[in-house]
Design an enzyme around this catalytic site. Structure first.
Site, PDB file in Angstrom:
ATOM      1  CG  ASP A   1       3.674  -3.372  -1.238  1.00  0.00           C
ATOM      2  OD1 ASP A   1       4.564  -3.784  -2.010  1.00  0.00           O
ATOM      3  OD2 ASP A   1       3.131  -2.262  -1.345  1.00  0.00           O
ATOM      4  CG  HIS A   2       6.867  -7.801  -3.048  1.00  0.00           C
ATOM      5  ND1 HIS A   2       6.567  -7.711  -4.391  1.00  0.00           N
ATOM      6  CD2 HIS A   2       6.451  -9.047  -2.653  1.00  0.00           C
ATOM      7  CE1 HIS A   2       6.013  -8.850  -4.797  1.00  0.00           C
ATOM      8  NE2 HIS A   2       5.933  -9.671  -3.771  1.00  0.00           N
TER       9      HIS A   2
ATOM     10  CE1 TYR B   1       4.803   3.627  -2.580  1.00  0.00           C
ATOM     11  CE2 TYR B   1       6.941   3.218  -3.587  1.00  0.00           C
ATOM     12  CZ  TYR B   1       6.147   3.921  -2.698  1.00  0.00           C
ATOM     13  OH  TYR B   1       6.705   4.904  -1.933  1.00  0.00           O
ATOM     14  CG  HIS B   2       5.274  -4.748  -6.134  1.00  0.00           C
ATOM     15  ND1 HIS B   2       6.473  -5.384  -5.886  1.00  0.00           N
ATOM     16  CD2 HIS B   2       5.533  -3.837  -7.101  1.00  0.00           C
ATOM     17  CE1 HIS B   2       7.415  -4.883  -6.683  1.00  0.00           C
ATOM     18  NE2 HIS B   2       6.867  -3.939  -7.421  1.00  0.00           N
ATOM     19  CG  HIS B   3      -0.971  -1.460  -4.420  1.00  0.00           C
ATOM     20  ND1 HIS B   3      -1.331  -0.404  -5.213  1.00  0.00           N
ATOM     21  CD2 HIS B   3      -0.002  -1.007  -3.602  1.00  0.00           C
ATOM     22  CE1 HIS B   3      -0.610   0.666  -4.874  1.00  0.00           C
ATOM     23  NE2 HIS B   3       0.212   0.320  -3.907  1.00  0.00           N
TER      24      HIS B   3
END
Lengths: 179, 514
Positions: free
Chosen positions: B280-281, B450-452
């Site tokens: 993720d970030h 929330y960058h999967h």
């Protein structure tokens, strides 16, 4: 400061009521029918009571509150029966409390007593909840309903002095300017 | 073409009601897009809790209904992380391969941007729409940054700065994330509508339960889904080609749920990499108040950033000391809202509904509490680790009896160090600006953007990756993955433009195979 019909219509647009412009919904009063005879405040006129509450929760130097509340409150719940019933029921409970504690209809009380009724109901400290206790429902359907309408309208933006506020489609110019 | 969507179709005429749910404190954030409950149950057994349902949507349009709408291209360096930094892995494709797809994706999504970013990778043509001009707070930040030798620039947004593709320009509701009532922000509904006009069938409320292979197990024969609109009865769809586009969590989960005798560890998982390298970030942020009005929360998106510390996060400037530490990329964001979230930030309406006061006292409180807040955010790239993974939790079932996803997530030292470096830069900028810093999101309290990414990684070696450079699984000949799950590494740019570019690339290959 004067609340205008434009403010009410803008608040309505922000609440998803568009097209009819309020005029169509004004032709019919969704609160026209009183509640069941044995319900609290069965004879309460919803709009005058809601307007009387607005005169307490809105800043004191606002004019035009009656028309704003009428246009907004009517237009907003015209096609939302659950919200209409929740709003009418909470307003009737405010009126019933006024009659019981102060011996008069809520709308006939002076401003300070109206303020007290809301506080004695617990609406100042309650968390808003449309399905909660009386205090929580009054906070949600009366106090927060009115505050949401005002502070997502052009008048709300003007009161705060910023040109556009969250929840209002006030364009993409204001954010560039010094407030 | 048939599209199976796990959730409902959200009609377009109730977006302002959804906005109201987002703004009014009586409603949980999940109520905006009807998330949560048994359908969306999950576990989080890793070192760090992962709040999975806070920024994803199940339904036609998916998480683009909720997203912020920031659309940057990855840098050339992001494709060569192993070669360049000695960590992670290299992508099997380079920037030049993706470049025409990036341009096409910008046209398709509708991107408002400007060529004023000196750190951006090369591009071939102007953006489809002009950039949104800088905000008042951007101008304040720019002045402070200039004094420190930090360059600022505009932000590419997937939101209309003018009418585009039959959709309205932005009208300033300020609630982009989680809902844009005007339709100015791109959502995938745009392309769902276009696909349907071209003859595609979209079946909502049809969560796929498993993919079944036929013959020698080298091809998917059918997708089995639950017809939730008809009480959950199982139905099947057969096809020549199958494309999985369910995000970085549900995509690997479905492959794991599709285990059978031929694929005991899950479909397309001979490498064992399905679900692994979940990346993720991280958010790094800082904020406080200025002794002059700033006027945040008048729009819901970001118009100013600095990518100066992206390729060289340790760089020194005339006002910020350098660092020799091993660091990942950093993307700085000058937020147009006071806090880490637009709708929960202390805007006038939120203060009005939260404060408890009313009447003149409330107006005074709003004037006291609103208007001077300033915040700066950053995305920090996480180093991929095999132990960070999406697995199945067999002790708990969803509404169809399937094991729920278990998000096992932790943050490594390099990533933590990079968050700290982002904080150093942020503190220097806020200090130059004269801000009284009141809150910090740093290594200890950071959270995901929330960058999967990473859970069906792309690569050339079938023993170490799940899909090839055509986005097709190594093991199964007619199965393609279009998702951030194929990213071998994630950089520090918001991933959606790259997802779209890869989807267009995948579509070319699928079309060729058909």
């Amino acid at each position: 400061m004067e609340l205008t019909r434009r403010d009410a219509l803008a608040a309505l647009a922000g609440a998803g009521v568009v097209g009819g412009g309020g005029a169509a919904v004004l032709a019919r009063d969704p609160f026209g029918e009183a509640g069941p005879d044995d319900s609290p405040g069965a004879t309460t006129a919803v709009l005058p009571t809601l307007t009387a509450a607005a005169e307490v929760v809105y800043p004191s130097d606002l004019d035009g509150i009656g028309e704003f509340v009428e246009t907004y409150a009517l237009g907003r719940v015209a096609d939302r029966p659950d919200d209409r019933d929740g709003l009418a029921s909470a307003v009737r409970e405010v009126d019933a409390a006024a009659r019981e504690w102060y011996g008069a209809a809520y709308a006939d009380l002076d401003r300070s007593s109206r303020d007290e009724v809301l506080r004695e109901l617990g609406a100042d400290a309650a968390d808003p909840d449309p399905a909660g206790s009386r205090a929580e429902r009054v906070r949600y359907y009366v106090v927060n309903e009115l505050l949401y309408a005002l502070y997502t309208s052009p008048a709300g933006a003007d009161l705060v002095g910023v040109g556009n506020v969250v929840g209002h489609a006030g364009g993409t110019e204001a954010y560039r300017r010094e407030p | 073409m048939t599209v199976l969507d796990a959730g409902p179709r959200f009609e377009g005429d109730d977006r302002t009601e959804r906005m109201e749910r987002a703004l009014r404190p009586a409603h949980h954030p999940f109520e905006v897009w009807s998330m949560g409950g048994e359908r969306d149950a999950y576990a989080s057994s890793g070192e760090r809790h992962y709040p999975l349902n806070h920024a994803r949507v199940k339904g036609v349009g998916g998480s683009t209904l909720h997203w912020q709408g920031m659309v940057m291209r990855l840098h050339e360096s992001d494709f060569r992380r192993r070669t360049r930094d000695g960590v992670g892995t290299d992508w099997p494709i380079d920037y030049e391969t993706l470049r025409p797809y990036y341009a096409a994706a910008e046209r398709e999504l509708g991107v408002a941007g400007a060529a004023d970013n000196p750190f951006a990778p090369p591009r071939e043509e102007p953006y489809p729409m002009p950039a949104f001009p800088p905000s008042h707070s951007d101008a304040l930040f720019a002045e402070a940054c200039e004094a420190l030798g930090v360059a600022t620039h505009s932000v590419p947004n997937a939101r209309n700065s003018e009418a585009y593709d039959g959709r309205s320009p932005c009208v300033g509701y300020g609630t982009c994330k989680p809902v844009c009532p005007s339709g100015a922000k791109y959502t995938a509904e745009v392309h769902v509508r276009r696909a349907e006009r071209a003859g595609a069938t979209v079946i909502p409320e049809a969560p796929v339960q498993r993919l079944e292979t036929g013959g020698d197990g080298r091809r998917v024969a059918r997708a089995v889904y639950a017809d939730d609109a008809a009480g959950g009865a199982e139905r099947t769809v057969t096809a020549d080609q199958f494309v999985l586009a369910a995000g970085g969590v549900e995509t690997p989960r479905l492959l794991l749920l599709s285990a059978d005798e031929d694929h005991p560890d899950g479909l397309a998982n001979a490498s064992g990499a399905v679900g692994r390298y979940f990346t993720d970030h991280l958010f790094a942020g800082m904020g406080g108040t200025l002794d002059e009005p700033v006027g945040g929360n008048r729009i819901g998106f970001v118009t100013g950033e600095s990518h100066q510390f992206y390729d060289d996060p340790g760089a020194s400037t005339r006002g910020i000391p350098g660092s020799d530490a091993d660091l990942g990329p950093i993307k700085l964001e000058f937020l147009n809202y006071d806090g880490t979230s637009t709708v929960r930030a202390p805007s006038p309406v939120r203060i009005a509904l939260d404060d408890g006061a009313w009447g003149d006292r409330l107006l005074d409180r709003i004037r006291e509490r609103y208007g001077n807040g300033v915040a700066i955010g950053a995305l920090v790239g996480q180093t991929p680790r095999a132990d960070n993974r999406i697995a199945l939790d067999r002790s708990r079932a969803d509404d169809h009896g399937n094991p729920v996803p278990d998000v096992r997530w932790s943050i490594d030292d390099r990533t933590r160090r990079t968050v700290r470096r982002a904080n150093e830069i942020q503190r220097a900028i806020l200090s130059e600006l004269g801000v009284d810093v009141e809150w910090t999101v740093g290594p200890e309290n950071t959270g995901p953007a929330y960058h999967h990414m990473g859970t069906t990684r792309m690569g050339t070696d079938p023993d170490r990756s799940v899909v090839d450079r055509r986005l097709r699984t190594h093991d199964v000949a007619n199965l393609t993955v279009a998702s951030s799950s194929v990213f071998p590494t994630g950089g520090a740019m918001n991933p959606t433009l790259t997802i779209a570019a890869l989807a267009l690339k995948a579509a070319d290959h699928v079309a060729a195979d058909l």
